[in-house]
Design a protein around this motif. Structure first.
Motif, mmCIF file in Angstrom:
data_model
loop_
_atom_site.group_PDB
_atom_site.id
_atom_site.type_symbol
_atom_site.label_atom_id
_atom_site.label_comp_id
_atom_site.label_asym_id
_atom_site.label_seq_id
_atom_site.Cartn_x
_atom_site.Cartn_y
_atom_site.Cartn_z
ATOM 1 N N ALA A 138 0.830 -1.206 0.000
ATOM 2 C CA ALA A 138 0.000 0.000 0.000
ATOM 3 C C ALA A 138 0.866 1.259 0.000
ATOM 4 N N GLY A 139 1.969 1.228 0.749
ATOM 5 C CA GLY A 139 2.856 2.386 0.775
ATOM 6 C C GLY A 139 3.496 2.663 -0.573
ATOM 7 N N PHE A 140 3.955 1.608 -1.239
ATOM 8 C CA PHE A 140 4.542 1.770 -2.566
ATOM 9 C C PHE A 140 3.503 2.321 -3.535
ATOM 10 N N ALA A 141 2.286 1.740 -3.492
ATOM 11 C CA ALA A 141 1.233 2.210 -4.392
ATOM 12 C C ALA A 141 0.901 3.671 -4.135
ATOM 13 N N ALA A 142 0.779 4.038 -2.867
ATOM 14 C CA ALA A 142 0.460 5.434 -2.531
ATOM 15 C C ALA A 142 1.554 6.385 -3.017
ATOM 16 N N ARG A 143 2.806 5.972 -2.879
ATOM 17 C CA ARG A 143 3.915 6.813 -3.330
ATOM 18 C C ARG A 143 3.861 7.036 -4.835
ATOM 19 N N GLU A 144 3.639 5.952 -5.587
ATOM 20 C CA GLU A 144 3.590 6.058 -7.040
ATOM 21 C C GLU A 144 2.394 6.886 -7.496
ATOM 22 N N ILE A 145 1.250 6.669 -6.856
ATOM 23 C CA ILE A 145 0.040 7.405 -7.225
ATOM 24 C C ILE A 145 0.196 8.885 -6.906
ATOM 25 N N ASN A 146 0.748 9.171 -5.745
ATOM 26 C CA ASN A 146 0.941 10.566 -5.350
ATOM 27 C C ASN A 146 1.934 11.272 -6.270
ATOM 28 N N ALA A 147 3.005 10.579 -6.644
ATOM 29 C CA ALA A 147 4.026 11.187 -7.497
ATOM 30 C C ALA A 147 3.501 11.510 -8.892
ATOM 31 N N SER A 148 2.523 10.752 -9.339
ATOM 32 C CA SER A 148 1.991 10.950 -10.689
ATOM 33 C C SER A 148 0.706 11.766 -10.711
ATOM 34 N N GLY A 149 0.152 12.067 -9.529
ATOM 35 C CA GLY A 149 -1.108 12.799 -9.479
ATOM 36 C C GLY A 149 -2.276 11.980 -9.962
ATOM 37 N N ASN A 150 -2.172 10.657 -9.837
ATOM 38 C CA ASN A 150 -3.214 9.750 -10.318
ATOM 39 C C ASN A 150 -4.406 9.747 -9.361
ATOM 40 N N ARG A 151 -5.568 9.295 -9.851
ATOM 41 C CA ARG A 151 -6.813 9.327 -9.064
ATOM 42 C C ARG A 151 -7.067 8.061 -8.256
ATOM 43 N N ASN A 152 -6.152 7.091 -8.300
ATOM 44 C CA ASN A 152 -6.430 5.780 -7.723
ATOM 45 C C ASN A 152 -5.997 5.618 -6.266
ATOM 46 N N MET A 153 -5.821 6.714 -5.546
ATOM 47 C CA MET A 153 -5.436 6.624 -4.139
ATOM 48 C C MET A 153 -6.429 5.807 -3.301
ATOM 49 N N PRO A 154 -7.756 5.847 -3.583
ATOM 50 C CA PRO A 154 -8.674 5.015 -2.801
ATOM 51 C C PRO A 154 -8.353 3.521 -2.865
ATOM 52 N N ILE A 155 -7.790 3.054 -3.988
ATOM 53 C CA ILE A 155 -7.443 1.637 -4.092
ATOM 54 C C ILE A 155 -6.264 1.320 -3.185
ATOM 55 N N ALA A 156 -5.284 2.211 -3.129
ATOM 56 C CA ALA A 156 -4.157 2.009 -2.209
ATOM 57 C C ALA A 156 -4.642 2.001 -0.765
ATOM 58 N N LEU A 157 -5.577 2.887 -0.438
ATOM 59 C CA LEU A 157 -6.141 2.922 0.912
ATOM 60 C C LEU A 157 -6.873 1.620 1.215
ATOM 61 N N ALA A 158 -7.623 1.109 0.247
ATOM 62 C CA ALA A 158 -8.350 -0.147 0.452
ATOM 63 C C ALA A 158 -7.390 -1.294 0.728
ATOM 64 N N VAL A 159 -6.265 -1.334 0.027
ATOM 65 C CA VAL A 159 -5.273 -2.383 0.255
ATOM 66 C C VAL A 159 -4.687 -2.256 1.660
#
Length: 391
Positions: free
Chosen positions: A123-144
């Motif tokens: 989840a931390g890796f996903a959140a970092r990648e999503i945040n760095a790219s400004g992507n909208r999928n942060m809720p999926i990282a939170l769910a994980v």
């Protein structure tokens, strides 16, 4: 974190490879073992509470592996950043395997630490990648991350570190349903639309999620969250049943009946159909506690999650290794085995087929579907992309 270069073993060129294989292997091994233990057979049994082991491994081991493999692979497409590969993937896969071994041999405390670490890192890796790219999928990282918390809570109960309750595994199952609703609501209409356009089917075609879809996803998270924490007034039961009807309406907008000629697309619709069925059964069980809750649990787990995981793993593996998106007779048979196995298990759980026979039959069919997946996909997932000249 590593890169998908030619120097990396093909099995580690993307998290989908070892995690999809791991999920299928666990399905093939763990479910027949549970059926044997359940029937009282003289077999080496999981240490401690066998039912708790079965629930945890199906929700957090099997489904968890599929979610991790999917997300760590899809995140490169979502963000345009590098695909996680190499030793990083190997370490995560080894950690997942360590959890399975520790829990099987009676060390839920060790499994708790290892599995909590696994989901936290993912989840931390996903959140970092999503945040760095400004992507909208942060809720999926939170769910994980929340799946990881539910796993820790479940194992803490099993290890008798906290009071005995069902919140952990129920929260894990609820989160899997939310991910089905969220991710399925994106990929099913998209893949259906692409196929309809490809084969020249006339409009109208399915559209991507709109505001009503977002409301349904939010309601799924809220109502199943209340169910997970044991809130059970009749009003919640009616809410779950209304939510099931809303998901049926949502599914009808995706025009699954127009895709029957392509099992690779049609199976996605069949898998999602289990979600409203499960919600209707869970809601009925809340309204009338005399009804067995196991029917709704197995409709959601064995039916919805099981079939959707098989559908997504088979499709994603083809796409990410450069192979044609087509389901041959063996893959179609695998879908049918998992589907029928889930139907048998839900019928038995609902009390319409008594005895041990349906348990063995459903376990054999369901595990058999994933065994066929392994036969078909082992060479695909352990070899390089089809365009790789070094393969």
């Amino acid at each position: 974190m590593g890169s998908a270069s030619s120097a990396i073993s093909p099995t580690l060129r993307g998290a989908f490879r070892p995690f999809f294989l791991g999920a299928a292997l666990l399905a093939v091994v763990a479910l027949p073992l549970w059926a044997a233990v359940f029937s009282g057979a003289n077999v080496p049994a999981p240490a401690g509470d066998a039912l708790a082991w079965h629930r945890h491994e199906m929700i957090f081991g099997f489904a968890g592996a599929a979610v991790i493999g999917f997300m760590l692979t899809a995140i490169a497409n979502w963000t345009g950043r590098k695909l996680l590969a190499g030793w990083s993937v190997a370490a995560l896969a080894a950690l997942w395997l360590a959890v399975r071994v520790a829990f099987l041999f009676g060390e839920p405390g060790m499994a708790m630490v290892a599995e909590g670490t696994l989901f936290l890192v993912v989840a931390g890796f996903a959140a970092r990648e999503i945040n760095a790219s400004g992507n909208r999928n942060m809720p999926i990282a939170l769910a994980v991350a929340l799946v990881g918390a539910a796993s820790v809570a479940d194992l803490a109960v099993i290890a008798r570190l906290i009071a005995d309750n069902d919140t952990g595994w129920r929260a894990g199952l609820a989160l899997i349903a939310v991910l089905m609703s969220l991710i399925g609501g994106r990929i099913i209409p998209a893949f259906t639309r692409n196929w309809l356009v490809k084969v020249g089917k006339a409009p109208p075609h399915p559209v991507m999620p709109t505001k009503p879809d977002l409301v349904i996803v939010a309601a799924t998270a809220l109502l199943l969250g209340l169910w997970a924490f044991g809130v059970a007034p009749p009003l919640l039961g009616w809410g779950l049943m209304a939510l099931g009807a809303a998901h049926l309406w949502r599914l009808s907008r995706w025009q699954g009946w127009r895709t029957l000629a392509d099992p690779l697309v049609a199976v996605l619709h069949l898998a999602y159909l289990w979600l409203p069925v499960a919600l209707l059964l869970l809601g009925s069980g809340v309204i009338d506690p005399a009804l067995p809750r196991s029917a709704g649990v197995h409709a959601l787990g064995a039916g919805g999650a099981g079939l959707l995981i098989l559908a997504v793993m088979s499709r994603a593996s083809l796409g990410h290794t450069g192979r044609p998106l087509a389901a041959g007779p063996m893959l179609t048979a695998a879908y049918a085995l998992v589907l029928v196995g889930a139907v048998v298990r839900v019928i038995a759980a609902a009390g319409y087929w008594a005895g041990i026979a349906p348990i063995h039959l459903s376990a054999t069919l369901w595990a058999g579907g994933f065994a066929l997946f392994l036969v078909l996909y082992w060479p695909i997932l352990t070899r390089a992309h089809i365009s790789d000249p070094a393969r």
